[in-house]
Scaffold this motif. Structure first.
Motif, mmCIF file in Angstrom:
data_model
loop_
_atom_site.group_PDB
_atom_site.id
_atom_site.type_symbol
_atom_site.label_atom_id
_atom_site.label_comp_id
_atom_site.label_asym_id
_atom_site.label_seq_id
_atom_site.Cartn_x
_atom_site.Cartn_y
_atom_site.Cartn_z
ATOM 1 N N VAL A 48 0.842 -1.193 0.000
ATOM 2 C CA VAL A 48 0.000 0.000 0.000
ATOM 3 C C VAL A 48 0.879 1.245 0.000
ATOM 4 O O VAL A 48 1.698 1.446 0.891
ATOM 5 C CB VAL A 48 -0.948 0.018 1.218
ATOM 6 C CG1 VAL A 48 -1.739 1.320 1.270
ATOM 7 C CG2 VAL A 48 -1.874 -1.188 1.201
ATOM 8 N N LEU A 49 0.704 2.069 -1.024
ATOM 9 C CA LEU A 49 1.393 3.353 -1.105
ATOM 10 C C LEU A 49 0.488 4.494 -0.656
ATOM 11 O O LEU A 49 0.954 5.518 -0.165
ATOM 12 C CB LEU A 49 1.870 3.608 -2.536
ATOM 13 C CG LEU A 49 2.824 2.568 -3.126
ATOM 14 C CD1 LEU A 49 3.117 2.879 -4.587
ATOM 15 C CD2 LEU A 49 4.106 2.496 -2.311
ATOM 16 N N GLU A 50 -0.831 4.280 -0.842
ATOM 17 C CA GLU A 50 -1.811 5.313 -0.510
ATOM 18 C C GLU A 50 -3.175 4.645 -0.423
ATOM 19 O O GLU A 50 -3.458 3.715 -1.178
ATOM 20 C CB GLU A 50 -1.803 6.351 -1.635
ATOM 21 C CG GLU A 50 -2.705 7.515 -1.481
ATOM 22 C CD GLU A 50 -2.594 8.501 -2.654
ATOM 23 O OE1 GLU A 50 -3.317 9.500 -2.626
ATOM 24 O OE2 GLU A 50 -1.790 8.278 -3.592
ATOM 25 N N ALA A 51 -4.004 5.090 0.492
ATOM 26 C CA ALA A 51 -5.375 4.579 0.611
ATOM 27 C C ALA A 51 -6.310 5.755 0.845
ATOM 28 O O ALA A 51 -6.070 6.584 1.729
ATOM 29 C CB ALA A 51 -5.482 3.580 1.756
ATOM 30 N N TYR A 57 -16.219 2.649 -0.655
ATOM 31 C CA TYR A 57 -15.006 2.097 -1.252
ATOM 32 C C TYR A 57 -13.749 2.691 -0.638
ATOM 33 O O TYR A 57 -13.769 3.792 -0.111
ATOM 34 C CB TYR A 57 -14.950 2.394 -2.759
ATOM 35 C CG TYR A 57 -15.948 1.616 -3.567
ATOM 36 C CD1 TYR A 57 -15.657 0.337 -4.018
ATOM 37 C CD2 TYR A 57 -17.177 2.170 -3.886
ATOM 38 C CE1 TYR A 57 -16.576 -0.379 -4.761
ATOM 39 C CE2 TYR A 57 -18.105 1.461 -4.632
ATOM 40 C CZ TYR A 57 -17.795 0.186 -5.062
ATOM 41 O OH TYR A 57 -18.700 -0.523 -5.790
ATOM 42 N N THR A 58 -12.660 1.940 -0.767
ATOM 43 C CA THR A 58 -11.333 2.468 -0.497
ATOM 44 C C THR A 58 -10.552 2.334 -1.791
ATOM 45 O O THR A 58 -10.515 1.246 -2.400
ATOM 46 C CB THR A 58 -10.618 1.685 0.626
ATOM 47 O OG1 THR A 58 -11.387 1.806 1.826
ATOM 48 C CG2 THR A 58 -9.223 2.229 0.873
ATOM 49 N N ILE A 76 -11.985 -0.510 3.620
ATOM 50 C CA ILE A 76 -11.083 -1.231 4.515
ATOM 51 C C ILE A 76 -10.068 -0.236 5.075
ATOM 52 O O ILE A 76 -9.626 0.662 4.356
ATOM 53 C CB ILE A 76 -10.378 -2.396 3.779
ATOM 54 C CG1 ILE A 76 -9.455 -3.169 4.722
ATOM 55 C CG2 ILE A 76 -9.634 -1.912 2.552
ATOM 56 C CD1 ILE A 76 -8.869 -4.438 4.109
ATOM 57 N N ALA A 77 -9.754 -0.382 6.349
ATOM 58 C CA ALA A 77 -8.755 0.490 6.976
ATOM 59 C C ALA A 77 -7.365 -0.050 6.649
ATOM 60 O O ALA A 77 -7.047 -1.190 6.975
ATOM 61 C CB ALA A 77 -8.972 0.526 8.480
ATOM 62 N N GLU A 112 -12.698 -7.959 -2.761
ATOM 63 C CA GLU A 112 -12.112 -8.139 -1.437
ATOM 64 C C GLU A 112 -10.630 -7.813 -1.444
ATOM 65 O O GLU A 112 -9.918 -8.111 -2.391
ATOM 66 C CB GLU A 112 -12.304 -9.587 -0.990
ATOM 67 C CG GLU A 112 -11.822 -9.899 0.378
ATOM 68 C CD GLU A 112 -12.082 -11.342 0.787
ATOM 69 O OE1 GLU A 112 -12.093 -11.600 2.002
ATOM 70 O OE2 GLU A 112 -12.276 -12.195 -0.089
ATOM 71 N N VAL A 113 -10.177 -7.206 -0.359
ATOM 72 C CA VAL A 113 -8.756 -6.969 -0.100
ATOM 73 C C VAL A 113 -8.524 -7.382 1.344
ATOM 74 O O VAL A 113 -9.330 -7.052 2.219
ATOM 75 C CB VAL A 113 -8.376 -5.481 -0.295
ATOM 76 C CG1 VAL A 113 -7.000 -5.193 0.259
ATOM 77 C CG2 VAL A 113 -8.430 -5.099 -1.761
#
Length: 123
Positions: A48-51, A57-58, A76-77, A112-113
């Motif tokens: 993850v570089l950015e969320a 949605y994320t 998702i956090a 899903e992630v």
């Protein structure tokens, strides 16, 4: 009478029996056979570089073996630097997010992630 017998047989055909005691589960059997870890339905991974959260949605900018890519997944956090797994999805080119007022060159919408605690194939 034959209809009742056919219904009983159909009902029995769908039942499964538990593995014998001491029999390895599918994960251990895959290890014993040296099969690659496909991560179930989530065979790909990235860092993850950015969320960015947006409604339900994320949007997730990932570093993968093929380079950077954007995913959109159910909210998702996530923290920067986390490793995540994801599966195949639907690729949308030139996707405009009204909420973010931003156009993404390409976003892979996945169902899903999950946080990745093990290794795996990057995509």
């Amino acid at each position: 009478m034959r209809n009742i017998a056919a219904l009983i047989l159909l009902g029995l055909a769908g039942t499964t029996q538990a593995a014998p005691e001491g029999h390895p589960g599918t994960g251990k059997a895959a290890q014993a056979l040296h099969l690659p870890d496909k991560g179930g339905a989530l065979p790909y991974r990235g860092k993850v570089l950015e969320a960015i959260d947006s409604n339900d949605y994320t949007y997730i900018r990932l570093a993968t073996e093929e380079g950077e890519r954007w995913l959109a997944a159910p909210r998702i956090a996530l923290k920067e630097g986390a490793m995540v797994r994801f599966g195949d999805g639907t690729l949308m080119s030139n996707f405009y997010s009204k909420k973010l007022k931003r156009t993404f060159d390409a976003v892979l919408f996945v169902s899903e992630v999950k946080l990745d605690k093990a290794g795996g194939k990057k995509k």
